[in-house]
Design an enzyme around this catalytic site. Structure first.
Site, short mmCIF file in Angstrom:
data_model
loop_
_atom_site.label_atom_id
_atom_site.label_comp_id
_atom_site.label_asym_id
_atom_site.label_seq_id
_atom_site.Cartn_x
_atom_site.Cartn_y
_atom_site.Cartn_z
N GLY A 17 0.86 -1.20 0.00
CA GLY A 17 0.00 0.00 0.00
C GLY A 17 0.89 1.24 0.00
CG PHE A 123 -11.65 16.45 4.56
CD1 PHE A 123 -12.24 16.59 3.33
CD2 PHE A 123 -11.20 15.19 4.93
CE1 PHE A 123 -12.39 15.51 2.48
CE2 PHE A 123 -11.35 14.09 4.09
CZ PHE A 123 -11.95 14.25 2.87
CD GLN A 236 -12.06 8.07 11.62
OE1 GLN A 236 -11.58 7.93 10.52
NE2 GLN A 236 -11.81 9.13 12.38
CG HIS A 238 -16.48 7.64 7.07
ND1 HIS A 238 -17.55 8.34 6.57
CD2 HIS A 238 -15.38 8.24 6.58
CE1 HIS A 238 -17.10 9.32 5.80
NE2 HIS A 238 -15.78 9.29 5.79
CG LEU A 248 -15.82 6.30 2.48
CD1 LEU A 248 -16.12 6.30 3.97
CD2 LEU A 248 -14.38 6.68 2.24
CD GLU A 251 -14.50 14.20 6.93
OE1 GLU A 251 -14.56 13.13 7.55
OE2 GLU A 251 -13.78 15.15 7.29
NE ARG A 282 -13.54 11.03 8.48
CZ ARG A 282 -12.68 10.50 7.64
NH1 ARG A 282 -11.97 9.44 7.98
NH2 ARG A 282 -12.51 11.01 6.44
CG HIS A 347 -13.33 4.92 7.50
ND1 HIS A 347 -13.42 4.46 6.21
CD2 HIS A 347 -12.59 6.06 7.46
CE1 HIS A 347 -12.75 5.29 5.41
NE2 HIS A 347 -12.24 6.25 6.14
NE ARG A 382 -7.91 8.14 9.43
CZ ARG A 382 -8.44 8.43 8.24
NH1 ARG A 382 -8.03 9.47 7.56
NH2 ARG A 382 -9.39 7.68 7.73
CB SER A 387 -5.18 8.04 7.11
OG SER A 387 -4.62 6.79 6.85
C1 LIG Z 1 -12.69 3.40 1.48
C2 LIG Z 1 -11.59 4.18 2.16
C3 LIG Z 1 -11.36 5.50 1.83
C4 LIG Z 1 -10.35 6.23 2.46
N1 LIG Z 1 -10.15 7.54 2.12
C5 LIG Z 1 -9.15 8.23 2.72
C6 LIG Z 1 -8.89 9.59 2.35
O1 LIG Z 1 -9.52 10.15 1.46
N2 LIG Z 1 -7.90 10.25 3.00
C7 LIG Z 1 -7.14 9.67 3.99
O2 LIG Z 1 -6.25 10.32 4.53
N3 LIG Z 1 -7.36 8.37 4.33
C8 LIG Z 1 -8.33 7.65 3.72
N4 LIG Z 1 -8.54 6.34 4.07
C9 LIG Z 1 -7.58 5.68 4.97
C10 LIG Z 1 -6.31 5.33 4.18
O3 LIG Z 1 -6.63 5.06 2.85
C11 LIG Z 1 -5.59 4.13 4.77
O4 LIG Z 1 -5.42 4.28 6.15
C12 LIG Z 1 -4.21 3.94 4.14
O5 LIG Z 1 -4.30 3.99 2.73
C13 LIG Z 1 -3.57 2.64 4.59
O6 LIG Z 1 -2.39 2.43 3.88
P1 LIG Z 1 -1.37 1.30 4.31
O7 LIG Z 1 -0.21 1.39 3.40
O8 LIG Z 1 -1.10 1.41 5.77
O9 LIG Z 1 -2.16 -0.08 4.11
P2 LIG Z 1 -2.93 -0.74 2.87
O10 LIG Z 1 -3.09 0.16 1.72
O11 LIG Z 1 -4.17 -1.34 3.46
O12 LIG Z 1 -1.95 -1.91 2.40
C14 LIG Z 1 -1.73 -3.06 3.18
C15 LIG Z 1 -0.79 -3.98 2.42
O13 LIG Z 1 -0.37 -5.04 3.29
C16 LIG Z 1 -0.36 -6.26 2.60
N5 LIG Z 1 -0.56 -7.34 3.59
C17 LIG Z 1 -1.42 -7.37 4.64
N6 LIG Z 1 -1.29 -8.53 5.30
C18 LIG Z 1 -0.35 -9.25 4.67
C19 LIG Z 1 0.22 -10.54 4.87
N7 LIG Z 1 -0.18 -11.36 5.86
N8 LIG Z 1 1.17 -10.97 4.02
C20 LIG Z 1 1.60 -10.18 2.98
N9 LIG Z 1 1.08 -8.96 2.74
C21 LIG Z 1 0.13 -8.50 3.58
C22 LIG Z 1 -1.51 -6.14 1.60
O14 LIG Z 1 -1.30 -7.01 0.52
C23 LIG Z 1 -1.39 -4.66 1.20
O15 LIG Z 1 -0.49 -4.53 0.13
C24 LIG Z 1 -9.56 5.61 3.45
C25 LIG Z 1 -9.77 4.27 3.79
C26 LIG Z 1 -10.80 3.58 3.16
C27 LIG Z 1 -11.05 2.15 3.60
#
Ligand SMILES: Cc1cc2nc3c(=O)[nH]c(=O)nc-3n(C[C@H](O)[C@H](O)[C@H](O)COP(=O)(O)OP(=O)(O)OC[C@H]3O[C@@H](n4cnc5c(N)ncnc54)[C@H](O)[C@@H]3O)c2cc1C
Length: 567
Positions: A17, A123, A236, A238, A248, A251, A282, A347, A382, A387
């Site tokens: 991610g 926001f 959180q 939403h 979702l 916001e 939120r 959320h 948050r 995020s």
């Molecule tokens: C619908 C939605 C809309 C959002 N909109 C916003 C927004 O507009 N603004 C904002 O600030 N935040 C927003 N958020 C929150 C934000 O998007 C997330 O908190 C953030 O993108 C998380 O990123 P990350 O890199 O931590 O994890 P993620 O993007 O969830 O990535 C996790 C990664 O870990 C890997 N992984 C997990 N477990 C394992 C395992 N056991 N083995 C191997 N790989 C694994 C997965 O394959 C994936 O690649 C939103 C969240 C959602 C759900």
């Protein structure tokens, strides 16, 4: 690439991610040999679903001309109900403008204002319009930019490898064990530094906006490897998810001016936050919706309306095209003409793996970043848009710190743990107990009913008993099918194990915090108590492999703690 039993990289990032990719890029730029291990193809990570935007005090909009990082920091700390660590918030907000501009220079296609600058929308909980956006597909655009940058640098990707355990020896993390989902073969990964970037745990709740893959894997892996979890009670909800499917509705819609309306036609937020209205933080908006529904002023089956009609077709189509499409595809209505039925849904996880501002956990060589980590910049609640910023700012910092580590090979321990894991997976496949599906539904229901928007002692104790019982049943859960390639049942069973551990951590922390703060609202302790609880909740695993709870102080210093309420 030929299949090896053991892979070796200086830095291994688990998760593709935004946080994982940003950390990998930085570690690579520092000269390390970096690999990303991900259970799904990186562009399928939940980050790609982010809609509304990313915060930075750029001051582009006329109302935000005098915006500063200090104002951003104040909004963040106030929104966190003073539980965020203020040194971490300073890093987040100071580095926000350069972080967004770096992404712009790397090619992210942001929406523009009439002067051609990055557009910023209002926001919740923010004083001025500070959220930079790419229509309502911000995560999608950021993810493609970072994936491009990572690919350009030649970073290795081990895609569709599912991490089943971490390897810790002499209190140093040596790497991890992962199942190749395509071949069904188990591999060891050896590293000097390992960064967990595994995202949130939304799947432990019914009614979540999260992807199906968000099962709390990293948090469970970390606590079982000797690291600690922090502030897990803060979950959180939403305010606006599509009624029924809980997809979702950003916001950004309220940021553009949408109204929340009850069944009597009232903009009911006037009752709860007369000044901020729909743009209160939120936790406040979600509770207000639930209060309206409980008071009989919701619509039948429990929802309220999000009304966008007065914004006009042009604004809806230009700035919220994804929301419109979701409403048309999943509810059969066009928000240009009809209000959207919405209800609160799980959320985001404010809590997570306890790390310092460089992403270090208590275990040497083990780091965490993004939603699975708790630094903490979000505290008890948050703010929207913070995020995505957290993933990028701390992704970069953590990647830089991680590339300074140098541990040697330690192959014997990797082989030993790999052999144990192969046996454990075989034992799971041989189990003859019940299937995973009923247990998964019961965890979700227990968490939503007992550890949801409103909580109390009796309910939560009952919930913890159910979770303990589920934990016992999990030991016998059976995998349907012994196929090697993409054995979905085995993956779900492994994820269920992570969900059990994560849910238990949320439950234990929520019971321990006998006050109401941010998203943690207890009907039996409705007031905030700074005297007793202005501190972080910490969960560890003790010598007998039992979970124990402790507290750690909040880092203050930028802004004094106030008892202020949002209006
Ligand atoms: C619908 C939605 C809309 C959002 N909109 C916003 C927004 O507009 N603004 C904002 O600030 N935040 C927003 N958020 C929150 C934000 O998007 C997330 O908190 C953030 O993108 C998380 O990123 P990350 O890199 O931590 O994890 P993620 O993007 O969830 O990535 C996790 C990664 O870990 C890997 N992984 C997990 N477990 C394992 C395992 N056991 N083995 C191997 N790989 C694994 C997965 O394959 C994936 O690649 C939103 C969240 C959602 C759900």
């Amino acid at each position: 690439m030929g299949e090896k039993d053991i892979y070796r990289h200086d830095v291994i990032v688990i998760g593709g991610g935004l946080s994982g990719l940003r950390a990998a890029i930085e570690a690579c730029d520092c000269g390390a040999d970096v690999a990303v291990v991900s259970k799904v193809y990186p562009l399928r990570s939940h980050s790609v679903a982010a809609q509304g935007g990313i915060n930075a005090a750029l001051g582009n909009s006329p109302e935000a001309k005098n915006d500063t990082w200090e104002k951003h920091a104040f909004d963040t700390i106030r929104g966190s109900v003073y539980l965020a660590d203020q040194d971490a918030v300073e890093v987040l907000c100071r580095q926000a403008p350069e972080t967004v501009l770096e992404l712009e220079h790397w090619g992210t296609v942001f929406s523009r204002d009439h002067e051609g600058k990055i557009a910023q929308r209002p926001f919740g909980g923010a004083d001025v319009p500070r959220t930079c956006y790419a229509a309502d597909r911000t995560g999608h655009n950021l993810m493609n930019t970072l994936f491009e940058q990572a690919s350009y640098r030649g970073i290795t990707f081990h895609n569709e490898y599912f991490v089943t355990s971490l390897v810790v020896d002499e209190e140093i993390c040596r790497g991890c064990i992962a199942l190749n989902l395509r071949s069904g073969k188990v591999h060891a990964f050896n590293s000097s530094s390992l960064i967990l970037a595994t995202g949130g745990y939304g799947m432990i709740y019914d009614h979540s906006t999260n992807s199906l893959i968000n099962t709390g894997d990293g948090m469970a892996l970390a606590i079982n490897a000797g690291a600690q979890l922090k502030d897990m009670e803060f979950v959180q909800f939403h305010p606006t998810t599509l009624y029924g499917s809980n997809i979702l509705i950003s916001e950004g819609a309220r940021g553009e001016g949408a109204y929340l309306v009850n069944s009597e036609g009232d903009r009911f937020m006037a009752r709860y936050a007369p000044q901020s209205m729909e743009l209160a933080p939120r936790d406040i908006v979600a509770r207000s919706i639930m209060k309206e529904i409980k008071a009989g002023r919701g619509f039948k089956d429990g929802y309220v309306h999000l009304d966008l009609r007065h914004l006009g077709a042009d604004i809806i189509k230009e700035r919220l095209p994804g929301i419109r499409q979701i409403a048309m595809d999943f509810a059969g209505l066009d928000p240009v003409e009809v209000p959207i039925p919405v209800q609160p849904g799980q959320h985001y996880s404010m809590g997570g793996i306890d790390v310092n501002i460089d992403g270090e956990t208590g275990v040497k060589g083990l780091y965490a970043v993004g939603e699975c980590a708790c630094i903490s910049v979000h505290g008890a609640n948050r703010l929207g848009g913070n995020s995505l910023l957290d993933t990028l700012v701390f992704g970069r910092r953590t990647g830089r710190k991680a590339c300074s580590e140098s541990n040697d090979g330690h192959v014997p321990i990797l082989k030993e743990v790999m052999t144990r894991e192969i046996q454990r997976l075989q034992d799971l496949i041989n189990n003859k107990g019940e299937g995973f599906a009923p247990l998964m539904s019961e965890i979700k229901k227990t968490m939503f009913d007992r550890f949801g928007i409103f909580r109390d002692e009796a309910d939560m104790n009952e919930g913890l008993r159910s979770l303990n019982d589920l934990g016992q049943r999990y030991k016998q859960v059976s995998v349907k099918g012994s196929g090697k390639a993409f054995n979905q049942s085995l993956i779900r069973v492994l994820e269920l194990g992570y969900m059990v551990d994560t849910a238990e951590a949320v439950a234990l922390s929520a019971i321990e915090r006998k006050e109401s703060r941010g998203s943690h609202f207890r009907t039996d302790f409705p007031d905030r108590s700074d005297d007793l609880y202005l501190k972080h909740t910490i969960i560890s695993t003790d010598d007998k492999l039992q979970r124990s709870i402790d507290f750690s102080p909040v880092k203050l210093g930028l802004f004094p703690v106030k008892g202020d309420n949002y209006q």
